[in-house]
Design a protein around this motif. Structure first.
Motif, short mmCIF file in Angstrom:
data_model
loop_
_atom_site.label_atom_id
_atom_site.label_comp_id
_atom_site.label_asym_id
_atom_site.label_seq_id
_atom_site.Cartn_x
_atom_site.Cartn_y
_atom_site.Cartn_z
N TYR A 1 40.58 28.38 44.51
CA TYR A 1 41.37 27.75 43.44
C TYR A 1 41.36 28.54 42.13
O TYR A 1 41.63 27.98 41.06
N ASP A 2 41.04 29.83 42.19
CA ASP A 2 40.99 30.68 40.99
C ASP A 2 40.09 30.10 39.91
O ASP A 2 40.36 30.25 38.71
N GLY A 3 39.04 29.41 40.33
CA GLY A 3 38.06 28.89 39.38
C GLY A 3 38.45 27.58 38.72
O GLY A 3 37.78 27.15 37.78
N LYS B 1 33.19 32.97 36.14
CA LYS B 1 32.73 33.71 37.33
C LYS B 1 31.26 33.40 37.60
O LYS B 1 30.47 33.17 36.68
N GLN C 1 38.55 24.71 34.07
CA GLN C 1 38.35 26.11 34.47
C GLN C 1 36.86 26.49 34.36
O GLN C 1 36.24 26.34 33.31
N HIS D 1 36.33 29.89 43.05
CA HIS D 1 37.17 31.02 42.62
C HIS D 1 38.03 31.53 43.78
O HIS D 1 39.20 31.89 43.58
N LYS D 2 37.46 31.57 44.95
CA LYS D 2 38.19 32.08 46.12
C LYS D 2 39.39 31.20 46.47
O LYS D 2 40.48 31.70 46.76
#
Length: 691
Positions: free
Chosen positions: A411-413, A544, A541, A408-409
């Protein structure tokens, strides 16, 4: 049928829990967790599985408990059936059917089974002498008789088994037998029963077990069977004199029921019938087709019933297949002592689920990692804490959290597209592909403890890979390389999500949700894990991160240990012999005693005496000196000002030169410490003598 053949279907049975108490960790470790792991594994492999169980609700322990609690046997079985059934569901034991032996379908199935053997002439009818309680006016079933074991000398052996040495017994074998109902010495009285002549099946059992399963049954199972067969088998009663159970369905069976060991294993068949009827299936192939693999998961105290007696019943009947394996476990102890339902020395499943919400998998993992597969093992709360904190949190949970957070940090997940794979990447991905086979190899040999550690080794592989590659440092100098590292790490995480399902089903579901692999488009089966090049495609995708496990704090463990310590003290108090009543006195004798409330106004130690205190006591009549042997329980300082009960008209007596004019009345608490006479004091129980 060999272990490597692929059957058309599997019938998995787990020992029917007895409804005289809830489920505890010994039951789980010995039977239900391994049975569940194996059933879940088979389903992941695409097999047709019927995982069958139910409550065992007959036998003498039920009416015994009902009598003790002042309720009906039905109230006992209904209460514990619901507790057990709910506990299994909440704990994730994935049974296809959980029935009960009080069900009509079971009564009919067991009665029909008995009648078929009866009509075939498979039983011996005999009039024998059985123990009888004259006062209770009833024959004493095995659990209603307690005496000394002729094998090990245990004075609390039951009439069917000594729980100290594990020997199977007949009630008439016991030395100094007593009725558990009245405490009287029973007499012998004649009664008629039907027996299954096990000696007729010796040659069949020798061929089937001693030759046929010498190499694939566990040594503890094979060894116990061999010992029984070598000693020579004897006829065993299939009926008993009791009013609780399935009535004997033939002429002359009035007032008798089927022996619980005869009807209980038939409960597997009736439970399968119940399941098949509900699901619109045919039950018979699961018990009668030679392409079905039948497996019994049990504890070692049930080996004889499942390997010798039940197979002899099935053989006599003629229509049923025999078990392919009976992977029985040894016993699990608790903090160094044998688990005991009657003494409340246990970790009860329903209580654990309340006290550790959301931590089902922690107990599953601890019990599997420490499973009593080849010898008795010990559950300790410290080991539970260490398994959770040092393995599940620090290895498994730590790896997944790192992977999800970094994805997530950076590649936005979204799963990044890898660049060229290095030698270590290829080596790591190849190692991942080997884990399904490695775990299967352990599981197919019923080595669940070994398999759980191999699963943890996959998490270790992921942790080591990340620690070696250090993507959090590499991101500053080589962003393309980090994409490959994170891609590889995500493949390992996906492998963990799949392979952990039999062991950690709740964790597996959480992990699949984090990785967003619950849809059929990206879901991978056990066998596909080895063949697929990509488990989690780039561009996918993920969700979280959430913590899979939390740390177990010292205070939680201390609370559990304190709970056990309280149980131990309660048991010690229960075991403590109550002094017998002294000879009867008349009212005039009692009126001679003059007891007054007094206050201790001074106290000092008697010189050169460890036990004696010299007290000055205000009795309301006067202030007098009393010498009392309480110095080992109290200091002089703590009792000054204490109100006490004083026998004031006791004749004076000199003790070490000091004249004592009375007596302070005392009792003892369960630790053996003296307590001033006050029935409301902590630890003072009914029956304590006053002195």
């Amino acid at each position: 049928m060999s272990e490597t053949n692929s059957p058309s279907r599997y019938t998995i049975t787990a020992a029917l829990p007895y409804t005289n108490g809830p489920i505890h960790i010994g039951h789980l470790a010995g039977v239900y967790v391994p049975a569940d792991i194996y059933s879940r594994y088979l389903r992941l492999k695409g097999h047709d599985v019927a995982f069958i169980c139910g409550s065992d609700e007959h036998g003498v322990a039920i009416p015994m408990k009902a009598k003790k609690e002042g309720v009906s046997p039905k109230e006992i079985i209904d209460k514990y059936h619901e507790i057990i059934k709910k506990s299994f569901v909440d704990f994730g034991i994935s049974m296809d059917n959980y029935s009960r032996t009080s069900a009509e379908i079971h009564h009919k199935t067991a009665s029909d089974f008995f009648e078929k053997l009866y009509n075939q002439g498979d039983f011996i009818e005999e009039v024998t002498e059985q123990l009888y309680d004259e006062e209770a006016q009833q024959f004493l079933a095995d659990r209603f008789v307690v005496g000394t074991c002729p094998i090990c000398g245990n004075e609390e052996a039951y009439g069917d088994q000594c729980e100290n040495c594990g020997s199977s017994l007949n009630a008439t074998d016991l030395i100094n037998p007593k009725s558990a109902i009245t405490g009287n010495v029973p007499t012998l009285k004649k009664t008629k029963h039907w027996f299954l002549p096990l000696d007729r099946y010796e040659s069949f059992l020798k061929e089937w077990i001693l030759k046929g399963h010498k190499n694939d049954w566990k040594p503890n199972v094979y060894g116990q069977c061999k010992s029984w067969i070598d000693d020579g088998l004897k006829p065993r009663a299939v009926t008993r004199d009791l009013d609780w159970g399935i009535p004997v369905p033939v002429e002359g069976g009035e007032g008798k029921v089927l022996y619980v060991w005869f009807d209980a294993p038939i409960g597997y068949i009736s439970s399968t019938k119940e399941w098949a009827e509900r699901e619109g299936k045919d039950w018979e192939p699961y018990w009668k087709d030679k392409d079905t693999k039948l497996l019994h998961f049990i504890g070692k105290d049930n080996i004889v019933f499942h390997c010798i007696i039940f197979p002899s019943m099935l053989k006599a009947h003629g229509d049923f297949i025999l078990p392919e394996n009976v992977p029985a476990n040894e016993f699990l102890n608790l903090e160094g002592n044998k688990l005991s339902t009657s003494k409340n020395w246990a970790v009860w499943l329903h209580e654990y689920l309340q006290e550790f919400p959301g931590m089902e998998d922690v107990l599953r993992y601890t019990l599997t990692a420490n499973a009593p597969e080849t010898k008795d093992n010990d559950f300790t709360w410290k080991d539970f804490q260490a398994r959770n904190n040092n393995e599940l949190v620090a290895i498994f949970g730590n790896f997944i959290n790192r992977v999800a957070v970094l994805t997530h940090k950076y590649y936005d997940g979204v799963v990044p597209t890898p660049s060229e794979f290095s030698a270590i990447d290829k080596q790591t991905l190849e190692a991942l592909k080997e884990f399904p086979n490695t775990l299967s190899n352990s599981l197919e040999r019923y080595r669940f403890r070994e398999a759980s550690q191999e699963l943890m080794n996959l998490a270790r592989l992921g942790n080591k890979y990340l620690a070696d590659e250090e993507p959090w440092k590499l991101i500053k100098t080589d962003e393309e390389r980090v994409k490959t590292v994170m891609y590889v790490a995500l493949q390992i995480a996906t492998g963990l999500a799949i392979l952990s399902e039999p062991f950690l089903p709740f964790t597996s579901n959480k992990l699949k949700n984090i990785l967003n692999v619950t849809s059929s488009a990206v879901e991978t089966s056990w066998d596909e894990l080895r063949a697929k090049e990509t488990l989690l495609p780039f561009g996918h995708q993920i969700n979280k991160s959430e913590l899979l496990f939390r740390k177990v704090e010292d205070k939680e463990i201390e609370a559990q240990l304190a709970k056990l310590e309280a149980t131990k003290k309660a048991n010690e108090q229960m075991d403590k012999e109550i002094e017998p009543q002294k000879e009867t006195i008349v009212f005039d004798d009692f009126t001679k005693l003059d007891m007054r409330v007094g206050t201790i106004i001074e106290a000092e130690k008697m010189p050169k005496a460890n036990k004696l205190l010299v007290l000055k006591v205000d009795t309301g009549l006067d202030t007098r000196t009393i010498v009392s042997g309480i110095a080992e329980s109290f200091t002089p300082e703590e009792i000054v000002g204490k109100k006490v009960t004083v026998l004031v008209n006791l004749a004076p007596r000199k003790l070490r030169g000091v004249e004592s004019e009375g007596m302070i009345l005392m009792t003892e608490n369960q630790e053996g410490k003296l307590v001033f006479l006050n029935p409301d004091e902590d630890g003072v129980n009914p029956g304590e003598s006053i002195s």
